[in-house]
Scaffold this active site. Structure first.
Site, PDB file in Angstrom:
ATOM      1  N   HIS A  44       0.917  -1.239   0.046  1.00 38.14           N
ATOM      2  CA  HIS A  44      -0.120   0.095  -0.007  1.00 38.14           C
ATOM      3  C   HIS A  44       0.998   1.175   0.011  1.00 38.14           C
ATOM      4  CE1 HIS A  44      -3.995   1.999   1.623  1.00 38.14           C
ATOM      5  NE2 HIS A  44      -3.396   2.678   1.218  1.00 38.14           N
ATOM      6  N   GLU A  71      -2.464  -1.767  -3.482  1.00 38.58           N
ATOM      7  CA  GLU A  71      -3.879  -0.982  -3.010  1.00 38.58           C
ATOM      8  C   GLU A  71      -3.194   0.443  -2.562  1.00 38.58           C
ATOM      9  OE1 GLU A  71      -4.648  -3.371   0.339  1.00 38.58           O
ATOM     10  OE2 GLU A  71      -3.676  -1.981   1.746  1.00 38.58           O
ATOM     11  N   HIS A 192      -8.432  -5.758   7.231  1.00 42.54           N
ATOM     12  CA  HIS A 192      -8.104  -4.660   8.062  1.00 42.54           C
ATOM     13  C   HIS A 192      -8.323  -5.246   9.407  1.00 42.54           C
ATOM     14  CE1 HIS A 192      -6.980  -0.615   9.102  1.00 42.54           C
ATOM     15  NE2 HIS A 192      -6.789  -0.443   8.192  1.00 42.54           N
TER      16      HIS A 192
END
Ligand code: PXP
Length: 240
Positions: A44, A71, A192
């Site tokens: 990310h 991401e 998450h």
């Protein structure tokens, strides 16, 4: 259904960046995660490059043999990076530039035109598009409307509720949204704050879960159990 484990290696980059050299070597860590059983590698990159740097992406692309998932918020610099490096999957996340971490999914209704355009650009380059959403039926339908291939459910709400009496209620929302997504032809990822305590319960209640991406807890657990053991422990929770 089998659920794949994608290991998010952002936190490994945080340790590397602390000394400005190349220890630990992120590329070697990605290779080893795969050797130890990971079925995907997630990164990310954020605009401040405080963990994954933009130039880590081409290096990782060369070695990742499983699924490479990049991401982030599709700002122009991110789109350029992704389109140049063509990972298997790009997960669109609406995080603010200085956000500590992503804490909510897209409003796929409000951002329909923007997400449709971004999704088309990525798919034209052969990249699968996954859109990060909260477990909310309107957001799931919105993701379908913009043309996404997958959605990734934000599981922070679930993780926070896991040790409380709200666990069943929040889980039921995720399960219902998962069924809806499957019915309308979206594949399903989640991520998450998933960890060794909550992962099995989540998986058992998510009928069509294709992939989870896990970073913070997994890398923290690896300090105690080692990377190989830890990856195996997560895989065991997923595929009982
Ligand atoms: N999915 C998305 C979209 C994320 O932004 C993150 C954090 O970078 C994760 C999954 C992984 O979350 P965690 O590090 O809490 O496992």
């Amino acid at each position: 259904m089998k659920t794949n484990l994608s290991v998010n290696i952002n936190k490994v980059a945080v340790i590397r960046n602390a000394r400005g050299e190349n220890l630990p070597n992120l590329v070697q860590v990605a290779i080893d995660c795969e050797k130890f059983g990971a079925e995907g590698i997630t990164v990310h990159p954020r605009p401040d490059q405080r963990h994954i740097r933009y130039n880590d992406v081409p290096a990782l692309k060369q070695v990742v043999q499983t699924e490479f998932n990049v991401e982030g918020n599709p700002i122009p610099k991110f789109m350029e990076l992704v389109l140049q490096n063509r990972p298997h999957q790009c997960t669109l996340v609406p995080d603010k530039p200085n956000a500590l971490t992503s804490s909510a999914g897209w409003d796929t209704v409000q951002n329909e035109a923007f997400l449709t355009d971004i999704t088309k650009q990525l798919q034209a380059a052969g990249i699968r598009v996954s859109i990060f959403v909260n477990a909310d039926e309107a957001m799931v339908k919105g993701a379908k409307k913009v043309g996404a291939d997958r959605i990734e459910f934000y599981t922070g709400d679930f993780a926070r509720a896991f040790h409380t009496e709200k666990r069943t209620e929040i889980m039921a929302k995720h399960t219902a949204c998962s069924r809806l997504a499957h019915e309308i032809g979206l594949e399903i990822n989640a991520g998450h704050d998933l960890d060794l305590k909550n992962l099995r319960y989540y998986k058992e209640n998510m009928p069509y879960l294709h992939e989870v991406s896990i970073g913070h807890a997994l890398i923290s657990d690896a300090l105690y159990f080692g990377l190989q053991n830890t990856i195996q422990m997560y895989l065991r929770e997923l595929n009982v």
